[in-house]
Design a protein around this motif. Sequence first.
Motif, PDB file in Angstrom:
ATOM      1  N   GLN A  10      43.744 -53.352  81.073  1.00  0.00           N
ATOM      2  CA  GLN A  10      42.840 -53.421  82.225  1.00  0.00           C
ATOM      3  C   GLN A  10      42.454 -52.021  82.690  1.00  0.00           C
ATOM      4  O   GLN A  10      41.300 -51.770  83.029  1.00  0.00           O
ATOM      5  CB  GLN A  10      43.491 -54.206  83.369  1.00  0.00           C
ATOM      6  N   LEU A  11      43.408 -51.106  82.719  1.00  0.00           N
ATOM      7  CA  LEU A  11      43.083 -49.735  83.110  1.00  0.00           C
ATOM      8  C   LEU A  11      42.096 -49.117  82.124  1.00  0.00           C
ATOM      9  O   LEU A  11      41.141 -48.451  82.535  1.00  0.00           O
ATOM     10  CB  LEU A  11      44.359 -48.887  83.195  1.00  0.00           C
ATOM     11  N   ASN A  17      34.448 -48.470  82.149  1.00  0.00           N
ATOM     12  CA  ASN A  17      33.392 -48.803  83.115  1.00  0.00           C
ATOM     13  C   ASN A  17      33.010 -47.571  83.928  1.00  0.00           C
ATOM     14  O   ASN A  17      31.822 -47.316  84.151  1.00  0.00           O
ATOM     15  CB  ASN A  17      33.846 -49.921  84.045  1.00  0.00           C
ATOM     16  N   LEU A  18      34.005 -46.815  84.373  1.00  0.00           N
ATOM     17  CA  LEU A  18      33.747 -45.601  85.158  1.00  0.00           C
ATOM     18  C   LEU A  18      32.870 -44.628  84.384  1.00  0.00           C
ATOM     19  O   LEU A  18      31.963 -44.017  84.955  1.00  0.00           O
ATOM     20  CB  LEU A  18      35.065 -44.938  85.565  1.00  0.00           C
ATOM     21  N   PRO A 155      21.754 -47.256  90.717  1.00  0.00           N
ATOM     22  CA  PRO A 155      21.597 -48.678  90.399  1.00  0.00           C
ATOM     23  C   PRO A 155      22.799 -49.265  89.646  1.00  0.00           C
ATOM     24  O   PRO A 155      22.770 -49.475  88.436  1.00  0.00           O
ATOM     25  CB  PRO A 155      20.324 -48.707  89.547  1.00  0.00           C
ATOM     26  N   LEU A 156      23.854 -49.523  90.396  1.00  0.00           N
ATOM     27  CA  LEU A 156      25.048 -50.166  89.859  1.00  0.00           C
ATOM     28  C   LEU A 156      25.149 -51.558  90.461  1.00  0.00           C
ATOM     29  O   LEU A 156      24.794 -51.767  91.616  1.00  0.00           O
ATOM     30  CB  LEU A 156      26.309 -49.377  90.229  1.00  0.00           C
ATOM     31  N   GLY A 157      25.645 -52.486  89.697  1.00  0.00           N
ATOM     32  CA  GLY A 157      25.865 -53.838  90.190  1.00  0.00           C
ATOM     33  C   GLY A 157      27.266 -54.303  89.845  1.00  0.00           C
ATOM     34  O   GLY A 157      28.060 -53.570  89.245  1.00  0.00           O
ATOM     35  N   LYS A 158      27.569 -55.522  90.234  1.00  0.00           N
ATOM     36  CA  LYS A 158      28.906 -56.063  89.983  1.00  0.00           C
ATOM     37  C   LYS A 158      29.242 -56.058  88.495  1.00  0.00           C
ATOM     38  O   LYS A 158      30.384 -55.815  88.107  1.00  0.00           O
ATOM     39  CB  LYS A 158      29.029 -57.475  90.547  1.00  0.00           C
ATOM     40  N   ALA A 159      28.240 -56.323  87.652  1.00  0.00           N
ATOM     41  CA  ALA A 159      28.485 -56.326  86.206  1.00  0.00           C
ATOM     42  C   ALA A 159      28.941 -54.944  85.721  1.00  0.00           C
ATOM     43  O   ALA A 159      29.755 -54.847  84.801  1.00  0.00           O
ATOM     44  CB  ALA A 159      27.236 -56.764  85.451  1.00  0.00           C
ATOM     45  N   GLY A 163      32.469 -54.894  84.031  1.00  0.00           N
ATOM     46  CA  GLY A 163      32.405 -54.618  82.609  1.00  0.00           C
ATOM     47  C   GLY A 163      32.288 -55.905  81.808  1.00  0.00           C
ATOM     48  O   GLY A 163      32.126 -56.992  82.373  1.00  0.00           O
ATOM     49  N   PRO A 164      32.408 -55.794  80.498  1.00  0.00           N
ATOM     50  CA  PRO A 164      32.241 -56.973  79.642  1.00  0.00           C
ATOM     51  C   PRO A 164      33.338 -58.018  79.911  1.00  0.00           C
ATOM     52  O   PRO A 164      34.484 -57.674  80.163  1.00  0.00           O
ATOM     53  CB  PRO A 164      32.358 -56.434  78.224  1.00  0.00           C
ATOM     54  N   LEU A 165      32.937 -59.270  79.834  1.00  0.00           N
ATOM     55  CA  LEU A 165      33.884 -60.371  79.997  1.00  0.00           C
ATOM     56  C   LEU A 165      34.190 -60.961  78.628  1.00  0.00           C
ATOM     57  O   LEU A 165      33.352 -60.922  77.736  1.00  0.00           O
ATOM     58  CB  LEU A 165      33.300 -61.449  80.905  1.00  0.00           C
TER      59      LEU A 165
END
Length: 172
Positions: A10-11, A17-18, A155-159, A163-165
């Motif tokens: 997860q980290l 993502n960062l 322009p960042l969103g929840k996705a 990150g990828p699911l």
Amino acid sequence: MALFHQTIPQLLKMFTNLEGWLNKAEAFCSDNEIPLDVLLEQRLYPNMYTLRGQVQFACNNATLLADRIGGVARPEILDDEQTLDDLRNKVAKTRAFLESVTAEKAEGAAERMVTIPAIKGMEIRTDDLAKDFSIPNVYFHLTTAYGIMRQLGIPLGKADFLGPLGLVPASA
């Protein structure tokens, strides 16, 4: 489930993502003629860390946990990053360190008693360190960094945050 599997993957995902957030931030600053040093000095409130500090603390908390889980010495922490490229390098080093911790190295880590550098004279079980200190701290600093960037209009969103699911087609 082993502590390793609850934390390290997860980290790694969140620091990947960062990296994407920082890339979007750089493009936004370029498109809007905002100097990158202005971006790095932004904060949500005067007594909170800047974007630079939020990224540094997220990295530091993740490497502390990975060190304690994997029993391997983490990289020296200088927190001397000045530029966006410096921060990207710190994130990349954090990811590389997280990748160096394997399930085999982490065997039995949950019950191990460890220390937190900032809290002298005390110990904590590694699984308690993960759930009560490190993971909440990493998410606090990542969420705050994300909020700083959103506040600027990046322009960042929840996705971008999630990150990828691991989605697969539903069975009929």
